[in-house]
Design a protein around this motif. Structure first.
Motif, PDB file in Angstrom:
ATOM      1  N   PRO A 103      -2.453 -18.261   3.545  1.00 48.43           N
ATOM      2  CA  PRO A 103      -2.197 -19.643   3.104  1.00 48.43           C
ATOM      3  C   PRO A 103      -1.595 -19.663   1.703  1.00 48.43           C
ATOM      4  CG  PRO A 103      -4.397 -19.451   4.056  1.00 48.43           C
ATOM      5  CD  PRO A 103      -3.867 -18.050   3.926  1.00 48.43           C
ATOM      6  N   VAL A 104      -0.725 -20.623   1.444  1.00 46.53           N
ATOM      7  CA  VAL A 104      -0.096 -20.750   0.140  1.00 46.53           C
ATOM      8  C   VAL A 104      -1.069 -21.443  -0.812  1.00 46.53           C
ATOM      9  CG1 VAL A 104       1.809 -21.763  -1.162  1.00 46.53           C
ATOM     10  CG2 VAL A 104       2.206 -20.822   1.131  1.00 46.53           C
ATOM     11  N   GLU A 105      -1.338 -20.802  -1.945  1.00 46.52           N
ATOM     12  CA  GLU A 105      -2.262 -21.336  -2.938  1.00 46.52           C
ATOM     13  C   GLU A 105      -1.461 -21.836  -4.149  1.00 46.52           C
ATOM     14  OE1 GLU A 105      -5.974 -19.822  -5.774  1.00 46.52           O
ATOM     15  OE2 GLU A 105      -5.207 -18.526  -4.168  1.00 46.52           O
ATOM     16  N   ILE A 106      -1.312 -23.152  -4.237  1.00 47.62           N
ATOM     17  CA  ILE A 106      -0.553 -23.754  -5.325  1.00 47.62           C
ATOM     18  C   ILE A 106      -1.305 -23.576  -6.636  1.00 47.62           C
ATOM     19  CG2 ILE A 106       0.541 -25.857  -6.185  1.00 47.62           C
ATOM     20  CD1 ILE A 106       1.707 -24.842  -3.596  1.00 47.62           C
ATOM     21  N   LEU A 107      -0.588 -23.210  -7.684  1.00 50.59           N
ATOM     22  CA  LEU A 107      -1.208 -22.998  -8.982  1.00 50.59           C
ATOM     23  C   LEU A 107      -1.524 -24.326  -9.676  1.00 50.59           C
ATOM     24  CD1 LEU A 107       0.957 -19.991 -10.155  1.00 50.59           C
ATOM     25  CD2 LEU A 107      -1.508 -19.957  -9.769  1.00 50.59           C
ATOM     26  N   ASP A 108      -2.477 -24.284 -10.567  1.00 52.94           N
ATOM     27  CA  ASP A 108      -2.904 -25.482 -11.287  1.00 52.94           C
ATOM     28  C   ASP A 108      -1.743 -26.099 -12.064  1.00 52.94           C
ATOM     29  OD1 ASP A 108      -5.472 -25.097 -10.398  1.00 52.94           O
ATOM     30  OD2 ASP A 108      -6.193 -24.146 -12.238  1.00 52.94           O
ATOM     31  N   GLY A 109      -1.645 -27.407 -11.974  1.00 56.89           N
ATOM     32  CA  GLY A 109      -0.659 -28.144 -12.756  1.00 56.89           C
ATOM     33  C   GLY A 109       0.710 -28.271 -12.141  1.00 56.89           C
ATOM     34  N   VAL A 110       0.974 -27.549 -11.052  1.00 51.55           N
ATOM     35  CA  VAL A 110       2.315 -27.555 -10.456  1.00 51.55           C
ATOM     36  C   VAL A 110       2.712 -28.945  -9.981  1.00 51.55           C
ATOM     37  CG1 VAL A 110       3.683 -26.765  -8.488  1.00 51.55           C
ATOM     38  CG2 VAL A 110       2.373 -25.121  -9.836  1.00 51.55           C
ATOM     39  N   HIS A 198       8.434 -19.371 -20.715  1.00 51.65           N
ATOM     40  CA  HIS A 198       7.642 -18.294 -20.140  1.00 51.65           C
ATOM     41  C   HIS A 198       6.208 -18.774 -19.945  1.00 51.65           C
ATOM     42  CE1 HIS A 198       5.592 -14.145 -20.718  1.00 51.65           C
ATOM     43  NE2 HIS A 198       5.872 -14.334 -19.443  1.00 51.65           N
ATOM     44  N   VAL A 199       5.736 -18.745 -18.696  1.00 49.04           N
ATOM     45  CA  VAL A 199       4.358 -19.129 -18.374  1.00 49.04           C
ATOM     46  C   VAL A 199       3.680 -17.898 -17.777  1.00 49.04           C
ATOM     47  CG1 VAL A 199       2.874 -20.838 -17.265  1.00 49.04           C
ATOM     48  CG2 VAL A 199       5.255 -21.413 -17.762  1.00 49.04           C
ATOM     49  N   PRO A 200       3.039 -17.063 -18.585  1.00 48.03           N
ATOM     50  CA  PRO A 200       2.461 -15.807 -18.088  1.00 48.03           C
ATOM     51  C   PRO A 200       1.425 -16.036 -16.985  1.00 48.03           C
ATOM     52  CG  PRO A 200       2.494 -15.849 -20.493  1.00 48.03           C
ATOM     53  CD  PRO A 200       2.810 -17.238 -20.028  1.00 48.03           C
ATOM     54  N   PHE A 201       1.449 -15.132 -16.013  1.00 46.10           N
ATOM     55  CA  PHE A 201       0.438 -15.102 -14.957  1.00 46.10           C
ATOM     56  C   PHE A 201      -0.496 -13.934 -15.272  1.00 46.10           C
ATOM     57  CE2 PHE A 201      -0.940 -14.111 -10.498  1.00 46.10           C
ATOM     58  CZ  PHE A 201      -1.529 -15.343 -10.231  1.00 46.10           C
ATOM     59  N   THR A 221       6.931 -19.626 -25.089  1.00 49.53           N
ATOM     60  CA  THR A 221       5.846 -19.199 -24.218  1.00 49.53           C
ATOM     61  C   THR A 221       4.732 -20.229 -24.286  1.00 49.53           C
ATOM     62  OG1 THR A 221       6.340 -16.844 -24.552  1.00 49.53           O
ATOM     63  CG2 THR A 221       4.134 -17.397 -23.746  1.00 49.53           C
ATOM     64  N   VAL A 222       4.245 -20.648 -23.134  1.00 50.61           N
ATOM     65  CA  VAL A 222       3.148 -21.607 -23.073  1.00 50.61           C
ATOM     66  C   VAL A 222       1.995 -20.983 -22.310  1.00 50.61           C
ATOM     67  CG1 VAL A 222       4.659 -23.631 -23.231  1.00 50.61           C
ATOM     68  CG2 VAL A 222       4.072 -22.699 -20.975  1.00 50.61           C
ATOM     69  N   SER A 223       0.804 -21.481 -22.535  1.00 48.99           N
ATOM     70  CA  SER A 223      -0.374 -20.883 -21.900  1.00 48.99           C
ATOM     71  C   SER A 223      -0.598 -21.400 -20.487  1.00 48.99           C
ATOM     72  CB  SER A 223      -1.616 -21.143 -22.747  1.00 48.99           C
ATOM     73  OG  SER A 223      -1.845 -22.536 -22.887  1.00 48.99           O
ATOM     74  N   LYS A 224      -0.093 -22.595 -20.206  1.00 51.76           N
ATOM     75  CA  LYS A 224      -0.237 -23.150 -18.856  1.00 51.76           C
ATOM     76  C   LYS A 224       0.973 -24.022 -18.545  1.00 51.76           C
ATOM     77  CE  LYS A 224      -3.241 -26.951 -20.455  1.00 51.76           C
ATOM     78  NZ  LYS A 224      -3.115 -26.605 -21.893  1.00 51.76           N
ATOM     79  N   LEU A 225       1.238 -24.206 -17.267  1.00 48.82           N
ATOM     80  CA  LEU A 225       2.456 -24.888 -16.845  1.00 48.82           C
ATOM     81  C   LEU A 225       2.539 -26.310 -17.380  1.00 48.82           C
ATOM     82  CD1 LEU A 225       5.057 -24.659 -15.199  1.00 48.82           C
ATOM     83  CD2 LEU A 225       3.783 -25.516 -13.226  1.00 48.82           C
ATOM     84  N   THR A 226       1.440 -27.024 -17.408  1.00 51.63           N
ATOM     85  CA  THR A 226       1.483 -28.419 -17.864  1.00 51.63           C
ATOM     86  C   THR A 226       1.922 -28.545 -19.314  1.00 51.63           C
ATOM     87  OG1 THR A 226      -0.910 -28.265 -18.256  1.00 51.63           O
ATOM     88  CG2 THR A 226      -0.195 -29.310 -16.200  1.00 51.63           C
ATOM     89  N   ASP A 227       1.869 -27.453 -20.073  1.00 56.23           N
ATOM     90  CA  ASP A 227       2.313 -27.504 -21.470  1.00 56.23           C
ATOM     91  C   ASP A 227       3.807 -27.804 -21.575  1.00 56.23           C
ATOM     92  OD1 ASP A 227      -0.220 -26.995 -22.411  1.00 56.23           O
ATOM     93  OD2 ASP A 227       0.110 -24.848 -22.718  1.00 56.23           O
TER      94      ASP A 227
END
Length: 232
Positions: A103-110, A198-201, A221-227
């Protein structure tokens, strides 16, 4: 260095480990593969040899699960001196099939980010890997409605990006790429004059690891996508 994003009209998103989880499943499959082959070699040696095989086969198979499956099988044959059991080979194939059907697991904030940016910018997906698998994941993600265009590239180098932007009639000055890989999603874009985020995983494939430049130019570079919403 402060970057001005006021000229951005088109925002590109990487897919794997930017929109949804991907590398985690490869790491799990590698661990399971090492368990299957541990009668022939140490787990560390198995990991090393599998990685070498993947890199050797990139030009033949490209990126993605199918190429990974073939590299696992070839590694199993080499590590076992062609004595690996058919049952083990079947289990290796099952590992790959399980990854494909996961199953596809969407990342937080997408979803939040896409909803906020939709309408303000032209949104596209620029990913690499197996075409069928990436199309399947995008369909299962239910994210297709947000994007004007989806492109599965054979690789993510300067020429791949430039050729695509030219084809889509997108000026590099108006383009922003968002992704988790410095090597594939950030530095090539900066090199051709675009901007990037850049949003590091938390997990990165060894082949994608690259030293971060001493001075950041053309990307943040941001710590999370919503940034990214703080800049767009």
């Amino acid at each position: 260095m402060e970057i001005n994003f006021k000229d951005i009209q088109v925002v590109g998103f990487d897919a794997d480990d930017t929109l949804w989880v991907n590398e985690t499943y490869f790491r799990e499959a590698e661990e399971a593969f090492a368990d299957l082959l541990e009668t022939y070699e140490t787990k560390n040696k198995i990991d090393q040899e599998l990685f070498k095989m993947e890199i050797k086969n990139l030009d033949l198979y490209g990126y993605g699960i199918k190429g990974f499956m073939l590299s696992m099988i070839e590694s199993a044959l080499e590590l076992s001196n062609n004595e690996v059991k058919q049952e083990t080979l079947s289990k290796i194939l099952d590992l790959g099939k399980s990854m494909i059907s996961h199953p596809v697991e969407i990342l937080d904030g997408v979803v939040e980010v896409l909803e906020k940016l939709q309408g303000k910018y032209r949104l596209i997906v620029l990913t690499k890997g197996d075409l069928l698998d990436q199309e399947r994941k995008l369909e299962r993600s239910n994210l297709s409605e947000y994007f004007h265009h989806v492109e599965v590239l054979s690789d993510k180098k300067e020429k791949n990006y430039q050729d695509l932007l030219d084809h889509l009639e997108i000026d590099v000055k108006n383009f922003l790429m968002i992704g988790n890989s410095l090597k594939s999603d950030v530095l090539p874009l900066v090199s051709i004059g675009a901007k990037a985020v850049h949003v590091p995983f938390h997990t990165t494939w060894q082949h994608e690891e690259v030293a971060e430049p001493r001075e950041k130019k053309g990307y943040i570079t941001v710590s999370k996508l919503t940034d990214v919403l703080n800049y767009l």
